[in-house]
Design a protein around this motif. Structure first.
Motif, mmCIF file in Angstrom:
data_model
loop_
_atom_site.group_PDB
_atom_site.id
_atom_site.type_symbol
_atom_site.label_atom_id
_atom_site.label_comp_id
_atom_site.label_asym_id
_atom_site.label_seq_id
_atom_site.Cartn_x
_atom_site.Cartn_y
_atom_site.Cartn_z
ATOM 1 N N VAL A 110 0.854 -1.182 0.000
ATOM 2 C CA VAL A 110 0.000 0.000 0.000
ATOM 3 C C VAL A 110 0.892 1.235 0.000
ATOM 4 C CG1 VAL A 110 -1.777 1.286 1.229
ATOM 5 C CG2 VAL A 110 -1.791 -1.209 1.286
ATOM 6 N N ASP A 111 0.661 2.147 -0.953
ATOM 7 C CA ASP A 111 1.399 3.399 -1.017
ATOM 8 C C ASP A 111 0.714 4.441 -0.139
ATOM 9 O OD1 ASP A 111 3.165 2.318 -2.856
ATOM 10 O OD2 ASP A 111 1.893 2.850 -4.553
ATOM 11 N N GLY A 112 1.464 5.068 0.762
ATOM 12 C CA GLY A 112 0.893 6.048 1.680
ATOM 13 C C GLY A 112 1.577 7.393 1.600
ATOM 14 N N GLU A 113 1.118 8.332 2.424
ATOM 15 C CA GLU A 113 1.646 9.686 2.392
ATOM 16 C C GLU A 113 3.047 9.781 2.985
ATOM 17 O OE1 GLU A 113 -1.158 12.373 4.181
ATOM 18 O OE2 GLU A 113 -2.865 11.348 3.289
ATOM 19 N N THR A 114 3.347 8.923 3.932
ATOM 20 C CA THR A 114 4.651 9.004 4.592
ATOM 21 C C THR A 114 5.566 7.836 4.247
ATOM 22 O OG1 THR A 114 3.818 7.842 6.539
ATOM 23 C CG2 THR A 114 3.629 10.241 6.532
ATOM 24 N N GLY A 115 5.113 6.950 3.387
ATOM 25 C CA GLY A 115 5.907 5.782 3.025
ATOM 26 C C GLY A 115 5.011 4.686 2.511
ATOM 27 N N ASN A 116 5.526 3.473 2.484
ATOM 28 C CA ASN A 116 4.785 2.351 1.933
ATOM 29 C C ASN A 116 4.581 1.253 2.961
ATOM 30 O OD1 ASN A 116 4.817 3.622 -0.601
ATOM 31 N ND2 ASN A 116 6.781 2.676 -1.119
ATOM 32 N N VAL A 117 3.387 0.679 2.964
ATOM 33 C CA VAL A 117 3.126 -0.531 3.725
ATOM 34 C C VAL A 117 3.518 -1.695 2.828
ATOM 35 C CG1 VAL A 117 1.386 -1.946 4.850
ATOM 36 C CG2 VAL A 117 1.238 0.539 5.019
ATOM 37 N N LEU A 118 4.492 -2.482 3.238
ATOM 38 C CA LEU A 118 5.024 -3.513 2.359
ATOM 39 C C LEU A 118 4.052 -4.669 2.178
ATOM 40 C CD1 LEU A 118 8.732 -3.628 3.598
ATOM 41 C CD2 LEU A 118 7.740 -2.304 1.721
ATOM 42 N N LEU A 119 3.383 -5.089 3.258
ATOM 43 C CA LEU A 119 2.434 -6.185 3.182
ATOM 44 C C LEU A 119 1.188 -5.823 3.966
ATOM 45 C CD1 LEU A 119 4.741 -9.298 3.730
ATOM 46 C CD2 LEU A 119 3.702 -8.571 1.597
ATOM 47 N N TYR A 120 0.036 -5.970 3.356
ATOM 48 C CA TYR A 120 -1.232 -5.696 4.041
ATOM 49 C C TYR A 120 -2.201 -6.831 3.756
ATOM 50 C CZ TYR A 120 -5.725 -3.646 5.237
ATOM 51 O OH TYR A 120 -6.961 -3.427 5.780
ATOM 52 N N ASP A 121 -2.550 -7.570 4.787
ATOM 53 C CA ASP A 121 -3.483 -8.683 4.672
ATOM 54 C C ASP A 121 -4.768 -8.264 5.365
ATOM 55 O OD1 ASP A 121 -4.939 -10.995 4.690
ATOM 56 O OD2 ASP A 121 -3.239 -12.290 5.178
ATOM 57 N N LYS A 122 -5.769 -7.924 4.594
ATOM 58 C CA LYS A 122 -7.017 -7.397 5.144
ATOM 59 C C LYS A 122 -7.710 -8.405 6.051
ATOM 60 C CE LYS A 122 -11.114 -4.797 3.753
ATOM 61 N NZ LYS A 122 -11.873 -4.233 2.613
ATOM 62 N N SER A 123 -7.533 -9.697 5.783
ATOM 63 C CA SER A 123 -8.199 -10.713 6.590
ATOM 64 C C SER A 123 -7.668 -10.748 8.020
ATOM 65 C CB SER A 123 -8.023 -12.091 5.943
ATOM 66 O OG SER A 123 -6.672 -12.501 6.006
ATOM 67 N N LEU A 124 -6.469 -10.223 8.227
ATOM 68 C CA LEU A 124 -5.872 -10.218 9.553
ATOM 69 C C LEU A 124 -6.001 -8.865 10.245
ATOM 70 C CD1 LEU A 124 -2.561 -12.158 8.758
ATOM 71 C CD2 LEU A 124 -4.707 -13.065 9.679
ATOM 72 N N SER A 125 -6.670 -7.920 9.615
ATOM 73 C CA SER A 125 -6.756 -6.558 10.123
ATOM 74 C C SER A 125 -8.092 -6.299 10.791
ATOM 75 C CB SER A 125 -6.553 -5.566 8.973
ATOM 76 O OG SER A 125 -6.710 -4.245 9.428
ATOM 77 N N LYS A 126 -8.070 -5.720 11.977
ATOM 78 C CA LYS A 126 -9.285 -5.318 12.656
ATOM 79 C C LYS A 126 -9.669 -3.909 12.220
ATOM 80 C CE LYS A 126 -8.377 -8.107 16.779
ATOM 81 N NZ LYS A 126 -8.193 -8.097 18.254
ATOM 82 N N GLU A 127 -10.928 -3.546 12.424
ATOM 83 C CA GLU A 127 -11.388 -2.220 12.055
ATOM 84 C C GLU A 127 -10.722 -1.171 12.947
ATOM 85 O OE1 GLU A 127 -15.588 -1.908 12.043
ATOM 86 O OE2 GLU A 127 -15.899 -3.490 10.559
ATOM 87 N N GLY A 128 -10.563 0.016 12.401
ATOM 88 C CA GLY A 128 -9.956 1.103 13.161
ATOM 89 C C GLY A 128 -8.715 1.634 12.468
ATOM 90 N N TYR A 129 -8.029 2.548 13.150
ATOM 91 C CA TYR A 129 -6.837 3.180 12.600
ATOM 92 C C TYR A 129 -5.598 2.723 13.379
ATOM 93 C CZ TYR A 129 -10.388 6.285 10.601
ATOM 94 O OH TYR A 129 -11.486 6.792 9.938
ATOM 95 N N VAL A 130 -4.448 3.110 12.851
ATOM 96 C CA VAL A 130 -3.174 2.822 13.498
ATOM 97 C C VAL A 130 -2.570 4.140 13.978
ATOM 98 C CG1 VAL A 130 -0.872 1.837 13.238
ATOM 99 C CG2 VAL A 130 -2.784 0.865 11.980
ATOM 100 N N LEU A 131 -2.137 4.189 15.254
ATOM 101 C CA LEU A 131 -1.474 5.372 15.779
ATOM 102 C C LEU A 131 0.027 5.211 15.587
ATOM 103 C CD1 LEU A 131 -1.823 8.064 17.413
ATOM 104 C CD2 LEU A 131 -1.259 6.708 19.441
ATOM 105 N N PHE A 132 0.637 6.186 14.917
ATOM 106 C CA PHE A 132 2.071 6.146 14.659
ATOM 107 C C PHE A 132 2.778 7.228 15.461
ATOM 108 C CE2 PHE A 132 0.969 3.578 11.040
ATOM 109 C CZ PHE A 132 2.092 2.813 10.808
ATOM 110 N N ASN A 133 3.829 6.829 16.167
ATOM 111 C CA ASN A 133 4.743 7.769 16.816
ATOM 112 C C ASN A 133 6.022 7.781 15.988
ATOM 113 O OD1 ASN A 133 2.811 7.841 18.849
ATOM 114 N ND2 ASN A 133 3.882 6.339 20.113
ATOM 115 N N GLU A 134 6.186 8.790 15.168
ATOM 116 C CA GLU A 134 7.351 8.862 14.283
ATOM 117 C C GLU A 134 8.427 9.702 14.971
ATOM 118 O OE1 GLU A 134 8.348 10.147 9.702
ATOM 119 O OE2 GLU A 134 6.300 9.611 10.212
#
Length: 243
Positions: free
Chosen positions: A54-78
């Protein structure tokens, strides 16, 4: 991954069968089995196995498996850019970002009311090592400061982790400088010029009062001088800290 592993094992079985038997029928049956596994692995319409970058604003998510993902967002501390933001999992787009008054001191937590509990770093600490902080803030969604607590001087500094308790108080880790007379009083023979011990404090945000404290200095042991405090057999006291 399981399918690839199975194919690898199956290939070994195939080679062993060829080496141990000249039965063409056996070899053909194994080859047919291998073809069936390959077809199962490359099935394009299996939504459970959808793994993609997945291409994002701050970088790329290399692997994203939707079946293993719960609803909601991810909090990032950069920490490298002193940024905190919420990111959507399926698109890697930033949903919300807070503007921090100070740099990150290692830990930021998103609370159920939408506020951030943040450990932030003072700009000019009197001493620092590791993930030093010095400032705790409760930050509103609009980046305004709801509460602030500062503990950063020559002898004490908040560092790393903070935690919101069910009663609304906040736990924080603190490094405490031990003065030479304190060290001499217990027979400390180390070579370090400055020694820091650890404490945990509980702060009431309504009053900024420290209502409870656990101090590692109360749980040390030394076996160098029986005439001084905290003397004992170190091996018999594994729950204590050998100074």
């Amino acid at each position: 991954m399981k399918h690839k592993l199975f194919i690898g094992v199956l290939s070994c079985l195939l080679l062993n069968s060829i080496a141990c038997s000249s039965d063409n029928e056996t070899v053909n049956n194994i080859e047919e089995m291998e073809e069936e596994v390959v077809e199962e692995e490359t099935e394009p319409d299996d939504p459970v196995q959808t793994v993609y970058p997945v291409d994002g604003e701050t970088g790329n998510v290399l692997l994203y498996d939707k079946s293993l993902s719960k609803e909601g967002y991810v909090l990032f501390n950069e920490a490298t850019d002193d940024r905190v933001y919420l990111m959507a999992k399926d698109s890697a787009q930033i949903i919300h970002e807070w503007q921090l008054e100070f740099g990150l001191g290692n830990d930021v937590e998103l609370l159920s009311d939408g506020k951030l509990l943040a450990s932030l770093g003072v700009e000019s600490p009197d001493f620092s090592f590791g993930g030093f902080g010095g400032i705790i803030q409760l930050i509103n969604p609009d980046s305004s400061i709801d509460w602030e607590y500062v503990l950063a001087n020559e002898e004490h500094i908040i560092h790393h982790d903070v935690e919101m308790l069910p009663n609304g108080n906040v736990l924080a880790l603190v490094w405490d400088l031990r003065l030479p007379d304190e060290l001499d009083a217990i027979g400390y023979l180390g070579e370090e010029e400055k020694v820091y011990s650890e404490s945990i404090i509980e702060i009431n945000p309504a009053t900024n009062e420290v209502v409870w404290k656990w101090d590692s200095w109360d749980h040390i042991i030394q076996d160098t001088d029986s005439s001084k405090p905290y003397f004992g057999i170190v091996a018999d006291n594994p729950e204590k800290i050998n100074i």
